[in-house]
Design an enzyme around this catalytic site. Structure first.
Site, short mmCIF file in Angstrom:
data_model
loop_
_atom_site.label_atom_id
_atom_site.label_comp_id
_atom_site.label_asym_id
_atom_site.label_seq_id
_atom_site.Cartn_x
_atom_site.Cartn_y
_atom_site.Cartn_z
N HIS A 104 0.78 -1.26 0.15
CA HIS A 104 0.02 -0.01 -0.16
C HIS A 104 0.72 1.28 -0.27
CE1 HIS A 104 -4.59 0.91 0.79
NE2 HIS A 104 -4.03 1.69 -0.13
N ASP A 131 -10.28 -1.02 3.07
CA ASP A 131 -8.93 -1.88 3.74
C ASP A 131 -9.55 -2.13 5.20
OD1 ASP A 131 -6.30 -1.79 5.06
OD2 ASP A 131 -5.71 -0.45 3.38
N HIS A 133 -7.19 -1.76 7.47
CA HIS A 133 -6.75 -0.97 8.46
C HIS A 133 -6.94 0.44 8.01
CE1 HIS A 133 -4.47 -4.81 8.12
NE2 HIS A 133 -4.35 -4.80 9.29
N ASP A 135 -4.50 2.83 7.88
CA ASP A 135 -2.98 3.21 7.27
C ASP A 135 -2.80 4.64 7.54
OD1 ASP A 135 -2.83 0.81 6.14
OD2 ASP A 135 -3.44 1.21 4.22
N HIS A 148 3.65 0.81 4.69
CA HIS A 148 2.44 0.72 4.06
C HIS A 148 1.45 1.02 5.18
CE1 HIS A 148 1.55 -3.65 5.41
NE2 HIS A 148 2.08 -3.20 6.30
N ASP A 235 -7.44 -1.99 -1.23
CA ASP A 235 -6.51 -3.10 -0.29
C ASP A 235 -7.09 -4.40 -0.17
OD1 ASP A 235 -5.11 -4.66 1.76
OD2 ASP A 235 -4.15 -2.76 2.44
N ASP A 237 -6.95 -6.58 1.70
CA ASP A 237 -7.53 -7.16 2.87
C ASP A 237 -8.61 -6.65 3.51
OD1 ASP A 237 -6.69 -4.64 4.13
OD2 ASP A 237 -5.03 -5.14 5.09
N GLU A 280 -1.71 -4.78 -2.00
CA GLU A 280 -1.47 -5.96 -1.05
C GLU A 280 -1.71 -7.32 -1.35
OE1 GLU A 280 0.14 -5.30 1.95
OE2 GLU A 280 0.26 -3.22 1.90
MN LIG Z 1 -3.67 -0.85 3.51
#
Ligand SMILES: [Mn+2]
Length: 321
Positions: A104, A131, A133, A135, A148, A235, A237, A280
């Site tokens: 990322h 995402d 997360h 970030d 990232h 992302d 994830d 990712e």
């Molecule tokens: Mn990310």
């Protein structure tokens, strides 16, 4: 007549994997191509140009003092500078750029270049961050030092990586132009910073309570009301690990297959999306290309793949000058 350039897609790979703790995302661009991304977009009526993978062999190192809590700063700096310059050119060409990661940290360069273009065009650029997360760490808040986890914060102009782009113009977006979506893992100091900046977070709790349809509609309405355009930073994830195991930072309780497709379809119908990152994906951790194929299918929905034709004309990308 519609602006024909909006039917053009520019593909650029960025095989970066040093921004993450798990190596392997450098194989992401190849896996996404192998999973049929170009054929799919071509079949949806786009003129697709693949610019291959960006290389940083010719980018010289700068001499600014690296923050001691940002791992692989120097190399990520080279990627970010190269990506930002290239991304600005691609955005200016009128094509829809799709960046294939790579981890990322890719977005620090890609989104900066795009933001620069839209800033010059007098349109607000909103960034939808799909995402697990946020970030939103800085070198001062990070626990791991993995860069990232700092990309969204960098894009909003948070301090700590001020020399990252060297002479490449920095085009920060305002915190209210960032939309976190699908979030389910945030560090303590990161949470404090998000609250302080009043960043909009559609976390999994909200998704469970209200559904993705309501929440993504809210983002679309906001961008439309302000005459803006949208960058989607996807992302992998964001997806539940049962659906997308090929990621180094899986977090349980992610978006389901149906939720993710609905998000992409509604974004397509909005006609607001002008650029995309896919990041990712780690083919080294994937199961027979499953995650790569799922990611490609979702990009299909983002660009108009449908089972049945919708009776509304709103699913075309409507250029408005
Ligand atoms: Mn990310």
């Amino acid at each position: 007549m519609a602006d024909a350039s909006l039917k053009k897609i520019a593909i650029l790979g960025a095989p970066i994997d040093i921004g993450a703790s798990q190596r392997g995302t450098l194989m992401g661009p190849a896996a996404l191509r192998t999973a049929g991304l170009l054929t799919l977009l071509d079949g949806l009526g786009f003129e697709v140009n693949d610019y291959g993978d960006i290389a940083i062999g010719d980018v010289a190192d700068l001499a600014d003092p690296p923050p001691d809590t940002a791992r692989h700063y120097r190399e990520i700096q080279r990627w970010s500078r190269a990506l930002s310059a290239r991304s600005y050119e691609l955005a200016r060409s009128g094509a829809i750029p799709i960046y294939l990661g790579g981890d990322h940290t890719l977005s620090m360069g890609s989104v900066n270049g795009i933001a620069r273009h839209w800033h010059e065009s007098g349109r607000e650029l909103f960034v939808l961050w799909l995402d697990a997360h946020a970030d939103y760490n800085t070198p001062a808040t990070t626990i791991s030092g993995n860069m990232h986890g700092m990309s969204a914060a960098f894009l909003c102009g948070e301090p700590g990586l001020d020399g990252l782009l060297g002479g490449e113009p920095r085009a920060p977006i305002e915190p209210d132009q960032l939309e976190l979506f699908g979030t389910r893992s945030i560090d303590k100091l990161e949470k404090d910073l998000l609250r302080e900046r009043r960043i909009s977070v559609a976390d999994m709790r909200q998704i469970d309570e209200f559904g993705v349809g309501v929440l993504i509609r809210r983002v679309i309405d906001k961008v439309k009301a302000r005459g803006g355009v949208l960058h989607v930073s996807f992302d992998v994830d964001f997806l539940d690990p049962s659906l997308a195991p090929g990621v180094g930072t899986t977090v349980p309780g992610g978006a389901t297959y149906r939720e993710a497709h609905l998000v992409m379809e509604m974004l397509h119908d909005s006609g607001l999306v002008r650029s995309v990152d896919i990041v990712e994906l780690n083919p080294f951790l994937d199961e027979r290309g499953r995650t790569a194929r799922t990611a490609v299918e979702l990009i299909g929905s983002l660009f108009g793949q449908q089972i049945t034709d919708r009776p509304t004309p709103s699913n075309a990308i409507e250029p408005d000058g």
